[in-house]
Scaffold this active site. Structure first.
Site, PDB file in Angstrom:
ATOM      1  N   SER A 109      83.889  56.022 -15.819  1.00  0.00           N
ATOM      2  CA  SER A 109      83.894  55.175 -17.012  1.00  0.00           C
ATOM      3  C   SER A 109      84.924  54.069 -16.887  1.00  0.00           C
ATOM      4  CB  SER A 109      84.275  55.990 -18.251  1.00  0.00           C
ATOM      5  OG  SER A 109      83.347  56.986 -18.495  1.00  0.00           O
ATOM      6  N   HIS A 144      76.444  54.776 -14.707  1.00  0.00           N
ATOM      7  CA  HIS A 144      77.279  55.220 -15.821  1.00  0.00           C
ATOM      8  C   HIS A 144      76.401  55.767 -16.938  1.00  0.00           C
ATOM      9  CE1 HIS A 144      80.246  54.352 -19.264  1.00  0.00           C
ATOM     10  NE2 HIS A 144      80.604  55.463 -18.661  1.00  0.00           N
ATOM     11  N   GLU A 203      74.230  52.435 -17.357  1.00  0.00           N
ATOM     12  CA  GLU A 203      74.681  51.161 -16.791  1.00  0.00           C
ATOM     13  C   GLU A 203      74.678  51.292 -15.266  1.00  0.00           C
ATOM     14  OE1 GLU A 203      77.644  49.670 -20.405  1.00  0.00           O
ATOM     15  OE2 GLU A 203      78.463  50.984 -18.858  1.00  0.00           O
ATOM     16  N   ASN A 223      81.551  49.883 -23.171  1.00  0.00           N
ATOM     17  CA  ASN A 223      82.934  50.209 -23.529  1.00  0.00           C
ATOM     18  C   ASN A 223      83.770  48.955 -23.758  1.00  0.00           C
ATOM     19  OD1 ASN A 223      82.492  52.914 -23.581  1.00  0.00           O
ATOM     20  ND2 ASN A 223      83.254  53.323 -21.520  1.00  0.00           N
TER      21      ASN A 223
HETATM   22  N1  LIG Z   1      82.805  62.962 -21.030  1.00  0.00           N
HETATM   23  C1  LIG Z   1      82.321  61.742 -21.287  1.00  0.00           C
HETATM   24  O1  LIG Z   1      82.090  61.346 -22.445  1.00  0.00           O
HETATM   25  C2  LIG Z   1      82.003  60.825 -20.142  1.00  0.00           C
HETATM   26  C3  LIG Z   1      81.089  59.783 -20.327  1.00  0.00           C
HETATM   27  C4  LIG Z   1      80.762  58.961 -19.235  1.00  0.00           C
HETATM   28  C5  LIG Z   1      81.377  59.162 -18.001  1.00  0.00           C
HETATM   29  N2  LIG Z   1      82.281  60.187 -17.871  1.00  0.00           N
HETATM   30  C6  LIG Z   1      82.864  60.380 -16.520  1.00  0.00           C
HETATM   31  O2  LIG Z   1      82.204  61.482 -15.892  1.00  0.00           O
HETATM   32  C7  LIG Z   1      83.107  62.169 -15.028  1.00  0.00           C
HETATM   33  C8  LIG Z   1      83.155  63.639 -15.417  1.00  0.00           C
HETATM   34  O3  LIG Z   1      83.567  63.746 -16.767  1.00  0.00           O
HETATM   35  P1  LIG Z   1      83.299  65.076 -17.608  1.00  0.00           P
HETATM   36  O4  LIG Z   1      83.599  64.753 -19.025  1.00  0.00           O
HETATM   37  O5  LIG Z   1      81.977  65.668 -17.234  1.00  0.00           O
HETATM   38  O6  LIG Z   1      84.468  66.018 -17.014  1.00  0.00           O
HETATM   39  P2  LIG Z   1      84.554  67.622 -17.049  1.00  0.00           P
HETATM   40  O7  LIG Z   1      86.001  67.928 -16.970  1.00  0.00           O
HETATM   41  O8  LIG Z   1      83.743  68.181 -18.156  1.00  0.00           O
HETATM   42  O9  LIG Z   1      83.842  68.060 -15.677  1.00  0.00           O
HETATM   43  C9  LIG Z   1      84.335  67.727 -14.406  1.00  0.00           C
HETATM   44  C10 LIG Z   1      83.876  68.807 -13.434  1.00  0.00           C
HETATM   45  O10 LIG Z   1      84.161  68.353 -12.107  1.00  0.00           O
HETATM   46  C11 LIG Z   1      84.710  69.441 -11.382  1.00  0.00           C
HETATM   47  N3  LIG Z   1      85.531  68.845 -10.317  1.00  0.00           N
HETATM   48  C12 LIG Z   1      86.736  68.225 -10.457  1.00  0.00           C
HETATM   49  N4  LIG Z   1      87.138  67.762  -9.258  1.00  0.00           N
HETATM   50  C13 LIG Z   1      86.168  68.073  -8.371  1.00  0.00           C
HETATM   51  C14 LIG Z   1      85.986  67.842  -6.979  1.00  0.00           C
HETATM   52  N5  LIG Z   1      86.902  67.186  -6.257  1.00  0.00           N
HETATM   53  N6  LIG Z   1      84.862  68.283  -6.389  1.00  0.00           N
HETATM   54  C15 LIG Z   1      83.919  68.946  -7.099  1.00  0.00           C
HETATM   55  N7  LIG Z   1      84.034  69.209  -8.410  1.00  0.00           N
HETATM   56  C16 LIG Z   1      85.142  68.776  -9.038  1.00  0.00           C
HETATM   57  C17 LIG Z   1      85.485  70.259 -12.381  1.00  0.00           C
HETATM   58  O11 LIG Z   1      85.640  71.597 -11.934  1.00  0.00           O
HETATM   59  C18 LIG Z   1      84.595  70.137 -13.616  1.00  0.00           C
HETATM   60  O12 LIG Z   1      83.647  71.181 -13.687  1.00  0.00           O
HETATM   61  C19 LIG Z   1      84.432  61.424 -15.124  1.00  0.00           C
HETATM   62  O13 LIG Z   1      84.493  60.473 -14.098  1.00  0.00           O
HETATM   63  C20 LIG Z   1      84.336  60.759 -16.495  1.00  0.00           C
HETATM   64  O14 LIG Z   1      85.140  59.617 -16.595  1.00  0.00           O
HETATM   65  C21 LIG Z   1      82.603  61.021 -18.882  1.00  0.00           C
END
Ligand SMILES: NC(=O)c1ccc[n+]([C@@H]2O[C@H](COP(=O)([O-])OP(=O)(O)OC[C@H]3O[C@@H](n4cnc5c(N)ncnc54)[C@H](O)[C@@H]3O)[C@@H](O)[C@H]2O)c1
Length: 365
Positions: A116, A137, A149, A187
């Site tokens: 993001s 995204h 996106e 965003n």
């Molecule tokens: N949550 C949101 O609203 C949202 C929206 C759009 C984008 N994002 C992006 O998506 C990504 C994930 O966010 P999320 O909210 O799902 O996070 P989350 O914490 O719910 O999940 C992340 C997962 O990745 C795993 N992980 C971490 N490092 C790792 C690695 N090196 N190899 C393999 N697995 C690994 C963790 O164990 C966890 O299960 C981030 O980059 C975030 O910025 C989040």
């Protein structure tokens, strides 16, 4: 074609669901054993209520689950044509993952990041094949939110972009191309929706006046209620990220937001927000003036992004309607009010603003 997903948290599991439900075989993994072990049951638990409501058949649920294959390591994703990462939001973590993946995948396999806030170019830097890296995204919750996106960095290969976009579209998403700029489209262009509401709040207007004015203008939710819903802390972090990256008063971090977070009034998750637990009352007599002010700044931010290139006015409109649930996009706002009225509104706001905020209201040449 096979899709790979790394990270089985909120976003990764949702993204895996999107492609599995569309009939793709999905290979997915996570660094944490418990996340891998629980993924199928978490997916079933997410889909069961839809079956109970009659929105999904039991057969479709089972088909989606049978398309999801949890594998132990990222290296097991090598048969995939497109690998999407949704891991920790740090540059070193994403670079390390893509570097290790490059050692075991074909040169044309696409590496997509769901970041993001990080630069896609920075994630691609140092890889053997940076041209295969792009951003996909997704929005939260990924299965429900239509918008994706599609982010190209300066060196992204056109064929990779086309294939990633097509695969995501066939999985049911509306894919909007956008440049590798901080905040991408939604965003970034959402900032004035909140920012101008916070400016009004600091000028003494009540949260109810501000939000009810936007409801009267056809918005489904007012800006302060939306901050309450998403969390003042999340909104503050997003605004600070944009302000750090772009350093302009259009991304000013208002004291009213900082104070809200400092007081722990985060909104829905804390029980107390700008409006919560109350709802907006009736609109004030000058509701149209308040709505025009917020809409003029929405239109202006979109005009600045358009002027920077890599995105279309239609794309920005569609992205904001899908990603922020706006009733009309920024360029539709301009068409509705006329460009002259938007310019006059911004000029008046600029003339009345305190010195440190005056350039918020400047328009692109
Ligand atoms: N949550 C949101 O609203 C949202 C929206 C759009 C984008 N994002 C992006 O998506 C990504 C994930 O966010 P999320 O909210 O799902 O996070 P989350 O914490 O719910 O999940 C992340 C997962 O990745 C795993 N992980 C971490 N490092 C790792 C690695 N090196 N190899 C393999 N697995 C690994 C963790 O164990 C966890 O299960 C981030 O980059 C975030 O910025 C989040």
């Amino acid at each position: 074609m096979i899709i790979g997903v790394v990270g089985l948290g909120t976003m990764g599991l949702g993204i895996a669901q999107v492609f599995a439900a569309a009939g793709y075989k999905v290979l997915a993994t996570d660094a944490v054993e418990a996340a891998r072990a629980t993924a199928p049951t978490r997916l079933r638990a997410a889909l069961d209520p839809r079956v109970a409501k009659g929105a999904l058949s039991q057969d479709a649920l089972e088909a989606t689950l049978s398309n999801l294959h949890i594998v132990p390591t990222p290296q097991d994703l090598s048969p995939a044509a497109l690998i999407i990462e949704a891991i920790l939001e740090t540059l070193p973590a994403k670079q390390a993952l893509f570097t290790s993946l490059e050692a075991c995948i074909a040169p044309q396999t696409i590496l997509a990041t769901n970041t993001s806030s990080l630069s896609v170019a920075a994630i691609a830097q140092g890889l053997k094949h940076p041209e295969r890296v792009l951003g996909l995204h997704f929005f939260n919750p990924a299965p429900a939110m239509k918008l994706v996106e599609l982010v190209a960095h300066a060196g992204t290969n056109a064929a990779a972009l086309t294939l990633a976009g097509t695969l995501t579209q066939t999985a049911g998403k509306t894919v909007i191309p956008c440049p590798d700029r901080p905040g991408f489209i939604v965003n970034r262009c959402a900032r004035p929706f909140y920012g101008e509401a916070l400016a009004l709040l600091e000028e003494g207007r009540t949260p109810s006046d501000i939000d009810s004015s936007m409801l009267a203008a056809g918005y489904k939710i007012g800006p302060l209620s939306l901050i309450d819903l998403i969390g003042a802390d999340i909104n503050l972090a997003a605004t600070q990220g944009l302000q750090t990256a772009l350093n302009h008063p259009r991304y000013h971090v208002f004291d009213a937001l900082k104070a809200q977070v400092a007081a722990g009034h985060l909104g829905r998750k804390s029980g107390q927000g700008f409006l919560l637990p109350a709802q907006p009352g009736p609109p004030p007599p000058d509701a149209a003036v308040i709505a025009l002010r917020i809409e003029a700044t929405l239109a202006n931010e979109a005009a600045w992004l358009l002027a920077e290139g890599g995105v279309s006015a239609e794309g920005i409109d569609q992205a904001l309607k899908l990603g922020l649930n706006l009733p009309r996009g920024p360029f539709e706002i301009t068409a509705q009010h006329t460009a002259d009225k938007i310019t006059a509104t911004l000029a008046e706001l600029g003339s009345k603003a305190p010195a440190h905020l005056k350039s918020r209201y400047l328009q692109p040449a």
